[in-house]
Design a protein around this motif. Structure first.
Motif, PDB file in Angstrom:
ATOM      1  N   GLY A  92       0.801  -1.212   0.000  1.00 21.32           N
ATOM      2  CA  GLY A  92       0.000   0.000   0.000  1.00 21.32           C
ATOM      3  C   GLY A  92       0.832   1.260   0.000  1.00 21.32           C
ATOM      4  N   GLY A  93       0.178   2.336  -0.358  1.00 22.97           N
ATOM      5  CA  GLY A  93       0.818   3.635  -0.398  1.00 22.97           C
ATOM      6  C   GLY A  93       1.419   3.925  -1.757  1.00 22.97           C
ATOM      7  N   GLY A  94       1.446   5.212  -2.097  1.00 28.14           N
ATOM      8  CA  GLY A  94       2.037   5.643  -3.352  1.00 28.14           C
ATOM      9  C   GLY A  94       3.281   6.460  -3.077  1.00 28.14           C
TER      10      GLY A  94
ATOM     11  N   ARG B 204      10.367  -3.186  25.270  1.00 27.40           N
ATOM     12  CA  ARG B 204      11.459  -2.458  24.612  1.00 27.40           C
ATOM     13  C   ARG B 204      11.830  -3.087  23.266  1.00 27.40           C
ATOM     14  N   ILE B 205      10.808  -3.548  22.574  1.00 25.84           N
ATOM     15  CA  ILE B 205      10.987  -4.083  21.223  1.00 25.84           C
ATOM     16  C   ILE B 205      10.487  -3.034  20.241  1.00 25.84           C
ATOM     17  N   ARG B 206      11.331  -2.631  19.327  1.00 23.46           N
ATOM     18  CA  ARG B 206      10.924  -1.618  18.357  1.00 23.46           C
ATOM     19  C   ARG B 206      10.014  -2.227  17.299  1.00 23.46           C
ATOM     20  N   TRP B 207       9.095  -1.417  16.862  1.00 28.49           N
ATOM     21  CA  TRP B 207       8.011  -1.836  15.973  1.00 28.49           C
ATOM     22  C   TRP B 207       8.175  -1.089  14.659  1.00 28.49           C
ATOM     23  N   ARG B 208       8.398  -1.827  13.581  1.00 29.95           N
ATOM     24  CA  ARG B 208       8.668  -1.182  12.292  1.00 29.95           C
ATOM     25  C   ARG B 208       7.661  -1.647  11.248  1.00 29.95           C
ATOM     26  N   ILE B 209       6.762  -0.746  10.872  1.00 30.06           N
ATOM     27  CA  ILE B 209       5.800  -1.012   9.798  1.00 30.06           C
ATOM     28  C   ILE B 209       6.313  -0.310   8.552  1.00 30.06           C
ATOM     29  N   VAL B 210       6.509  -1.074   7.493  1.00 29.26           N
ATOM     30  CA  VAL B 210       7.059  -0.533   6.254  1.00 29.26           C
ATOM     31  C   VAL B 210       6.000  -0.615   5.163  1.00 29.26           C
ATOM     32  N   LEU B 211       5.508   0.542   4.707  1.00 28.86           N
ATOM     33  CA  LEU B 211       4.577   0.570   3.572  1.00 28.86           C
ATOM     34  C   LEU B 211       5.403   0.543   2.299  1.00 28.86           C
ATOM     35  N   CYS B 212       5.141  -0.432   1.462  1.00 25.68           N
ATOM     36  CA  CYS B 212       6.050  -0.751   0.359  1.00 25.68           C
ATOM     37  C   CYS B 212       5.536  -0.369  -1.023  1.00 25.68           C
TER      38      CYS B 212
END
Length: 203
Positions: A10-12, A39-47
């Motif tokens: 998703g995402g443009g 203390r776990i980092r959360w990384r959502i990557v819109l591709c």
């Protein structure tokens, strides 16, 4: 524990991806907060495109010596039989997912907008009293509603609202971030599976 990575279709442009990333972060706030407490980092990557999402997911798993918990989330685009990994390895997609575990592959069934139909109250809150909720299917399992029917019913339900017909770029992030996750999980089994696997990954 290593960071949790979620590669999402998703995402443009940059702004579009930023808005969707924030919306997914809000929708997935339960697992995200649980991760933060440990203390776990959360990384959502819109591709962007589906193919680009697959390639970025593949790249992380195949090039990082310790990739940590890594998840793929894309539209199913059609009815699903079997596991998400089987679904994406067959049909028209035919992705090589031999490098990934079954519980790393996740689907929005049949599309992200199917989740919207699971929480009609959120749609009414966003579009206002002109929203024609009667145009939407009340099927208990929203994943059984064909992709085209999802889009067509949203168009009919929103065409007379002040915000106008459903617009994916402008409306989707605002709707997604205000969905009730429990309502969606109750009517979308693959969405429930996503939450369960994210919580297991940080347990």
């Amino acid at each position: 524990m290593s960071d949790v990575w979620i590669y999402v279709e998703g995402g443009g442009g940059k702004d579009s991806k930023d808005h969707l990333r924030q919306a997914f972060g809000q929708f997935l706030s339960g697992p995200r907060v649980a991760a933060r407490e440990q203390r776990i980092r959360w990384r959502i990557v819109l591709c962007g495109s589906r193919e680009q999402t697959y390639r970025m997911f593949q790249h992380r798993l195949q090039t990082q010596p310790d990739p940590g918990p890594v998840f793929l989330l894309v539209d199913a685009d059609r009815p699903v039989s079997g596991t998400p990994r089987e679904h994406l390895s067959g049909g028209e997609t035919r992705w090589d997912l031999s490098f990934a575990g079954d519980r790393q592959c996740h689907l929005m069934v049949q599309v992200m907008e199917s989740w919207f139909l699971a929480d009609q109250a959120a749609l009414v809150a966003f579009y206002g009293r002109e929203f024609a909720a009667a145009q939407l299917s009340n099927r208990a399992n929203v994943e059984e509603i064909p992709k085209q029917q999802v889009y067509e019913s949203l168009d009919r339900a929103t065409r007379n609202t002040r915000k106008g017909k459903y617009d994916k770029a402008d409306h989707a992030p605002q709707i997604l971030k205000n969905l009730d996750p429990e309502r969606v999980r109750a009517r979308a089994p693959h969405c429930n599976r996503l939450f369960e696997d994210l919580l297991k990954a940080i347990a």
